[in-house]
Design a protein around this motif. Structure first.
Motif, short mmCIF file in Angstrom:
data_model
loop_
_atom_site.label_atom_id
_atom_site.label_comp_id
_atom_site.label_asym_id
_atom_site.label_seq_id
_atom_site.Cartn_x
_atom_site.Cartn_y
_atom_site.Cartn_z
N GLU A 229 -15.70 -5.55 36.51
CA GLU A 229 -16.42 -6.58 35.75
C GLU A 229 -15.41 -7.67 35.43
O GLU A 229 -14.32 -7.39 34.93
CB GLU A 229 -16.99 -6.02 34.45
N ASP A 231 -14.60 -11.02 33.34
CA ASP A 231 -14.98 -11.91 32.24
C ASP A 231 -14.41 -13.27 32.63
O ASP A 231 -13.22 -13.53 32.45
CB ASP A 231 -14.39 -11.39 30.93
N ASP A 235 -18.62 -15.91 31.33
CA ASP A 235 -19.58 -15.35 32.30
C ASP A 235 -19.13 -13.93 32.66
O ASP A 235 -17.96 -13.74 32.99
CB ASP A 235 -19.51 -16.16 33.60
N ARG A 236 -20.05 -12.98 32.63
CA ARG A 236 -19.66 -11.62 33.03
C ARG A 236 -20.21 -11.33 34.42
O ARG A 236 -21.42 -11.37 34.64
CB ARG A 236 -20.18 -10.59 32.04
N ARG A 238 -20.41 -8.60 37.41
CA ARG A 238 -20.19 -7.19 37.66
C ARG A 238 -20.58 -6.84 39.08
O ARG A 238 -21.61 -7.29 39.57
CB ARG A 238 -21.03 -6.39 36.68
#
Ligand code: BTN
Length: 274
Positions: A229, A231, A235-236, A238
């Protein structure tokens, strides 16, 4: 403040780093050594304001009290760690190539550490951490002095002779030092000189033949194929890491398609760094 030109001989004997050797055997032209300093990066950024300063300049601290990492990270320097910042011209490497510079510095530090720990598994955790046997051994912080283009500051902290065995289980599960990995002390002058040599060589390669370096980053890349994931400034993202693009961007395959990240902090879910 001590610079090599005006260092007292006492300092040369007491510090475990032979500053004359560092100046004579590397591309560094000036050394600013401190027994104790808040942050070597802050000091190098301050030097960048001085037009007359000779570069490459090495700022070195025996003890750093307020070491900075990326974002909110802090870097603790306990006795025996290696803590330095380089102020140097990055001509031919525009500042928008920061991800490439980070990876190149990571590659140089991996290879330097490999000289001392040939059996260890060294890796770059995108974009700027160096891992040894799956734990963080070194951190890199690159900053651009606003009024001194094309200079950059490359800050490096290495867990070298500072054993982490007295730290709590949480620290020990995430971090490692060279002395604990190879069960012997390293000569910090040798380690620093080896790091500087590799940095000089790889930054020149990035300048002259940027495509030739891409496969070398990839060979040391920790996250390939892992569930991650990122960061990325809020904005994340994944997904599964699909390697690094030639411009240094991290490729992440998400359920909605491929995303390219040019910066951010990565959580590696396979190691459960939650
Ligand atoms: C990170 O882990 O996010 C990067 C850590 C970088 C630490 C080094 S130690 C020398 C230099 N001076 C600083 O204040 N930070 C860098």
């Amino acid at each position: 403040m001590d610079r090599l030109g005006c260092l007292e001989s006492r300092a040369l004997h007491v510090t475990s780093i032979d500053l004359h050797r560092v100046r004579d055997e590397t591309f560094v032209r000036e050394i600013d050594f401190h027994w104790e300093l808040a942050s070597t990066n802050d000091q190098a950024l301050k030097w960048a304001e001085e037009e007359s300063i000779v570069t490459p300049l090495l700022v070195l601290a025996d003890k750093q009290t307020q070491g900075r990492g990326r974002g909110p990270n802090r870097w603790l320097s306990s006795p025996g760690s290696l803590t330095f910042s380089l102020l140097l011209p990055l001509d031919g490497i525009p500042a928008d190539r920061l991800p490439q510079i980070s990876l190149t510095v990571g590659l140089a530090i991996c290879q330097a550490l490999e000289t001392f720990a040939p059996l260890a598994d060294l890796a770059i955790k995108w974009p700027n951490d160096v891992y040894l046997n799956e734990k963080k051994a070194a951190g890199i912080l690159i900053e651009m002095p606003p009024r001194r283009p094309p200079h950059g500051v490359i800050g490096v902290g290495i867990n070298a002779n500072n054993s982490l065995t007295d730290y709590d289980a949480d620290v020990q599960s995430k971090s490692v030092s060279l002395i604990d990995a190879i069960e012997q002390e390293v000569d910090l002058s040798d380690l620093l000189i080896t790091c500087l040599d590799h940095l000089d060589r790889y930054l020149n390669l990035l300048r002259e033949n940027p495509t030739a370096i891409v496969d070398q980053w990839r060979a040391y890349h920790l996250l390939e194929g892992r569930q991650v994931e990122v960061d990325a400034y809020g904005d994340r993202i994944r997904g599964v890491c699909d390697g690094i693009d030639p411009d240094g961007a991290l490729r992440v395959v998400t359920p909605s398609g491929l995303q390219r990240c040019i910066g951010g902090i990565v959580t590696d879910f396979e190691r459960r760094e939650l």
